[in-house]
Design a protein around this motif. Structure first.
Motif, PDB file in Angstrom:
ATOM      1  N   LEU A  50       0.787  -1.033   0.085  1.00 24.32           N
ATOM      2  CA  LEU A  50       0.067   0.173  -0.106  1.00 24.32           C
ATOM      3  C   LEU A  50       0.940   1.277   0.037  1.00 24.32           C
ATOM      4  CD1 LEU A  50      -2.741  -1.015   2.553  1.00 24.32           C
ATOM      5  CD2 LEU A  50      -3.043  -0.907  -0.066  1.00 24.32           C
ATOM      6  N   ILE A  51       1.827   1.169   0.868  1.00 26.00           N
ATOM      7  CA  ILE A  51       2.699   2.383   0.672  1.00 26.00           C
ATOM      8  C   ILE A  51       3.554   2.509  -0.641  1.00 26.00           C
ATOM      9  CG2 ILE A  51       5.127   3.330   1.617  1.00 26.00           C
ATOM     10  CD1 ILE A  51       4.485   1.834   4.273  1.00 26.00           C
ATOM     11  N   GLU A  52       3.922   1.334  -1.389  1.00 29.47           N
ATOM     12  CA  GLU A  52       4.493   1.494  -2.628  1.00 29.47           C
ATOM     13  C   GLU A  52       3.688   2.140  -3.539  1.00 29.47           C
ATOM     14  OE1 GLU A  52       5.859  -2.395  -3.334  1.00 29.47           O
ATOM     15  OE2 GLU A  52       7.720  -2.054  -1.991  1.00 29.47           O
ATOM     16  N   ARG A  53       2.243   1.756  -3.668  1.00 31.59           N
ATOM     17  CA  ARG A  53       1.076   2.265  -4.453  1.00 31.59           C
ATOM     18  C   ARG A  53       0.806   3.661  -4.377  1.00 31.59           C
ATOM     19  NH1 ARG A  53      -1.537  -1.603  -7.187  1.00 31.59           N
ATOM     20  NH2 ARG A  53      -1.190  -3.867  -6.683  1.00 31.59           N
ATOM     21  N   SER A  54       1.045   4.135  -2.842  1.00 32.28           N
ATOM     22  CA  SER A  54       0.929   5.574  -2.816  1.00 32.28           C
ATOM     23  C   SER A  54       2.076   6.259  -3.344  1.00 32.28           C
ATOM     24  CB  SER A  54       0.746   5.670  -1.119  1.00 32.28           C
ATOM     25  OG  SER A  54      -0.295   5.041  -0.520  1.00 32.28           O
ATOM     26  N   ALA A  55       3.261   5.776  -3.475  1.00 34.59           N
ATOM     27  CA  ALA A  55       4.353   6.457  -3.980  1.00 34.59           C
ATOM     28  C   ALA A  55       4.077   6.615  -5.418  1.00 34.59           C
ATOM     29  CB  ALA A  55       5.728   5.695  -3.413  1.00 34.59           C
ATOM     30  N   ILE A  56       3.761   5.363  -6.024  1.00 34.29           N
ATOM     31  CA  ILE A  56       3.738   5.223  -7.336  1.00 34.29           C
ATOM     32  C   ILE A  56       2.564   6.295  -7.985  1.00 34.29           C
ATOM     33  CG2 ILE A  56       2.970   3.789  -9.315  1.00 34.29           C
ATOM     34  CD1 ILE A  56       4.532   1.593  -7.889  1.00 34.29           C
ATOM     35  N   ASN A  57       1.373   6.479  -7.122  1.00 36.54           N
ATOM     36  CA  ASN A  57       0.433   7.281  -7.515  1.00 36.54           C
ATOM     37  C   ASN A  57       0.840   8.670  -7.400  1.00 36.54           C
ATOM     38  OD1 ASN A  57      -1.846   5.948  -8.249  1.00 36.54           O
ATOM     39  ND2 ASN A  57      -2.366   5.171  -6.194  1.00 36.54           N
ATOM     40  N   PHE A  58       1.827   8.987  -6.371  1.00 40.88           N
ATOM     41  CA  PHE A  58       2.297  10.069  -6.404  1.00 40.88           C
ATOM     42  C   PHE A  58       3.209  10.793  -7.905  1.00 40.88           C
ATOM     43  CE2 PHE A  58       5.912  12.879  -5.757  1.00 40.88           C
ATOM     44  CZ  PHE A  58       5.254  14.147  -5.202  1.00 40.88           C
ATOM     45  N   LEU A  59       3.963   9.728  -8.121  1.00 40.06           N
ATOM     46  CA  LEU A  59       4.775   9.816  -9.282  1.00 40.06           C
ATOM     47  C   LEU A  59       3.888  10.113 -10.601  1.00 40.06           C
ATOM     48  CD1 LEU A  59       7.610   7.506  -8.901  1.00 40.06           C
ATOM     49  CD2 LEU A  59       7.520   9.946  -8.926  1.00 40.06           C
ATOM     50  N   PHE A  86       3.200  13.108 -12.848  1.00 41.28           N
ATOM     51  CA  PHE A  86       3.934  13.077 -14.731  1.00 41.28           C
ATOM     52  C   PHE A  86       2.938  12.338 -15.596  1.00 41.28           C
ATOM     53  CE2 PHE A  86       7.473  12.875 -11.468  1.00 41.28           C
ATOM     54  CZ  PHE A  86       8.262  13.843 -12.106  1.00 41.28           C
ATOM     55  N   GLY A  87       1.634  11.675 -15.147  1.00 40.20           N
ATOM     56  CA  GLY A  87       0.760  11.142 -16.048  1.00 40.20           C
ATOM     57  C   GLY A  87      -0.667  11.397 -15.580  1.00 40.20           C
ATOM     58  N   PRO A  88      -1.440  10.636 -16.548  1.00 41.12           N
ATOM     59  CA  PRO A  88      -2.739  10.917 -16.354  1.00 41.12           C
ATOM     60  C   PRO A  88      -3.489   9.756 -15.522  1.00 41.12           C
ATOM     61  CG  PRO A  88      -2.573  10.158 -18.482  1.00 41.12           C
ATOM     62  CD  PRO A  88      -1.276  10.412 -17.955  1.00 41.12           C
ATOM     63  N   PHE A  89      -2.950   8.636 -15.210  1.00 44.65           N
ATOM     64  CA  PHE A  89      -3.683   7.627 -14.767  1.00 44.65           C
ATOM     65  C   PHE A  89      -3.175   7.114 -13.413  1.00 44.65           C
ATOM     66  CE2 PHE A  89      -2.633   6.698 -19.455  1.00 44.65           C
ATOM     67  CZ  PHE A  89      -4.011   6.595 -19.760  1.00 44.65           C
ATOM     68  N   ARG A  90      -4.046   6.468 -12.577  1.00 45.54           N
ATOM     69  CA  ARG A  90      -3.674   6.004 -11.169  1.00 45.54           C
ATOM     70  C   ARG A  90      -3.622   4.603 -11.198  1.00 45.54           C
ATOM     71  NH1 ARG A  90      -3.905   9.938  -7.518  1.00 45.54           N
ATOM     72  NH2 ARG A  90      -4.371   8.461  -5.899  1.00 45.54           N
ATOM     73  N   VAL A  91      -3.020   3.986 -10.182  1.00 37.06           N
ATOM     74  CA  VAL A  91      -2.794   2.612  -9.792  1.00 37.06           C
ATOM     75  C   VAL A  91      -3.960   2.235  -8.849  1.00 37.06           C
ATOM     76  CG1 VAL A  91      -1.575   0.909  -8.852  1.00 37.06           C
ATOM     77  CG2 VAL A  91      -0.384   2.958 -10.145  1.00 37.06           C
ATOM     78  N   SER A  92      -4.421   1.224  -9.262  1.00 39.59           N
ATOM     79  CA  SER A  92      -5.592   0.831  -8.469  1.00 39.59           C
ATOM     80  C   SER A  92      -5.154   0.399  -6.830  1.00 39.59           C
ATOM     81  CB  SER A  92      -6.277  -0.587  -9.024  1.00 39.59           C
ATOM     82  OG  SER A  92      -7.415  -1.188  -8.038  1.00 39.59           O
ATOM     83  N   LYS A  93      -6.121   0.431  -5.875  1.00 39.48           N
ATOM     84  CA  LYS A  93      -5.738   0.065  -4.690  1.00 39.48           C
ATOM     85  C   LYS A  93      -5.975  -1.692  -4.519  1.00 39.48           C
ATOM     86  CE  LYS A  93      -7.038   4.343  -2.191  1.00 39.48           C
ATOM     87  NZ  LYS A  93      -7.931   4.977  -1.467  1.00 39.48           N
TER      88      LYS A  93
END
Length: 440
Positions: free
Chosen positions: A419-428, A432-439
């Motif tokens: 969950l922490i990593e997904r939050s970090a990826i969602n921040f990036l 920089f991009g239009p999409f988000r990573v699912s929880k």
């Protein structure tokens, strides 16, 4: 990077290296051109173009060879890619070493690439950093690797590289082969001439000549499409072999196969050799049994269908296996007649495995390269965590690093780290991009 217009047909660009320099010689180029010609004629769901990267052309220089029906580009071709904007790049090469040439021309967002590895040694020279780079390209869908042999697929798997095996096909038709029955001697054909002195031993030329010396009552027919004809002529003279016929230069392969009873591939190593020798594919498709050493990449298919005999790379065993083939020739001839065309003939082209892969890939979009992500993080004074050692340091926990596998997100504490990593990826991605990573 190309964004496919729904009103346009997806463009598939075939690439190989230095096609013009060794015209009608290398099996790699012949195979690539065969697929290009047939797909262009029979498949209308894609637009095809054949390009040869030529090292004597300047940066972004383009030359159209109307006689060969190919385009020639220099090794630096980024501007030409932007000009033509293909949807899929399909590369034919003996090893994966050539992929870096393409990524250097792609920029930050690479083109979706299907890479057919034709050699038995898929990565003769590599560093761990390049393997990491390749794995990332595969994992994010930028790179799809095709092999011609289960042996090569296993080699790549041991390096952590996924691949798909696609059996080589030929468009040579059995009904166009006018077999002659006036042979007084059993005739063994060989059509895997070495491209240089470096591959002389690997292609098994000494072993082939030893076989001809040991079987003086047999006839040998060699299709020699190599520059070192002088060396072969000298070897034949020194051995006083009068049972060897050599055809040199441009060769009509139907004419070559018409009076051949068996075809041999006496490879002695994996180096400098094709994983799926075209002469063996053509022979079987045309109804001719084969003899191959254990170093030939499709020996499993030959053994499965009894298309011929597998031999050790020694003259003693090769002589024995030739005699066994002659003794049981009717059986092996029946096997290639019954199944050879079904396995190796290029028909039902619109349903070929490559067309299926093009269809799959054309629905994808490319992702940034590993180098791109590293550069972005470095500019932000951050770094990309890779490998067990760096994971252990990052989490300050060697146990976490050791457990970092495909099941790592199922239980605590890895679920929390996920969950922490997904939050970090969602921040990036949010930055920089239009999409988000699912929880999920």
């Amino acid at each position: 990077m190309s964004t496919q217009d729904l009103n346009n047909i997806p463009k598939v660009y075939f690439f190989c290296f230095n096609y013009r320099k060794d015209r009608d010689i290398e099996a790699i180029k012949k195979e690539a051109k065969t697929y290009y010609d047939n797909f262009s004629e029979f498949v209308d769901r894609f637009e095809f173009k054949f390009i040869s990267l030529e090292d004597d052309l300047k940066d972004n220089e383009e030359y159209n060879d109307s006689d060969l029906d190919i385009s020639c580009w220099g090794f630096k071709f980024s501007e030409l890619l932007n000009k033509y904007n293909p949807d899929i790049i399909h590369v034919f090469s003996d090893s994966l070493e050539g992929y870096h040439v393409f990524e250097e021309n792609y920029g930050d967002l690479p083109y979706l690439t299907l890479y057919t590895v034709t050699g038995m040694d898929p990565l003769p020279r590599y560093e761990e950093g390049y393997l990491i780079h390749l794995r990332h390209a595969i994992d994010v869908g930028n790179l799809h690797i095709v092999t011609k042999s289960s042996v090569v697929s296993r080699m790549l798997s041991e390096l952590g590289i996924r691949s798909t095996q696609v059996i080589t096909k030929t468009d040579m038709k059995r009904n166009q082969l006018n077999k002659t029955n006036n042979n007084n001697k059993f005739t063994i054909g060989f059509a895997s001439s070495p491209m240089s002195d470096n591959s002389w031993e690997d292609r098994g030329i000494p072993l082939l000549l030893d076989l001809a010396s040991s079987l003086s009552s047999y006839q040998f027919k060699i299709a020699w499409r190599s520059r070192n004809m002088e060396r072969l002529a000298l070897e034949l003279q020194q051995r006083k072999l009068d049972n060897v016929e050599v055809l040199n230069g441009f060769i009509d392969m139907y004419d070559f196969y018409k009076d051949v009873d068996a075809v041999v591939a006496p490879y002695t190593s994996f180096h400098n050799n094709h994983s799926s020798p075209l002469s063996i594919i053509e022979a079987i498709a045309l109804g001719i049994p084969v003899i191959v050493t254990g170093q030939v990449g499709i020996k499993d298919i030959i053994s499965k269908y009894d298309f011929g005999i597998i031999t050790e790379a020694t003259v003693e065993d090769l002589v024995q296996k030739v005699r066994l083939l002659v003794e049981k020739y009717d059986y092996y001839k029946k096997q290639v007649d019954s199944n050879g065309t079904a396995v190796f003939y290029l028909d039902h082209i619109e349903f070929h495995e490559y067309i299926k892969l093009y269809t799959l890939i054309s629905e994808q979009t490319s992702a940034p390269t590993l180098k791109y992500w590293q550069n972005i993080l470095n500019k932000a004074d951050k770094y990309l965590v890779m490998g067990e050692r760096e994971i252990a340091y990052y989490y300050n926990d060697e146990r976490v690093a050791a457990m970092y596998d495909e099941h790592r997100f199922s239980e605590y504490p890895m679920r929390t780290f996920d969950l922490i990593e997904r939050s970090a990826i969602n921040f990036l991605i949010g930055k920089f991009g239009p999409f988000r990573v699912s929880k999920d």
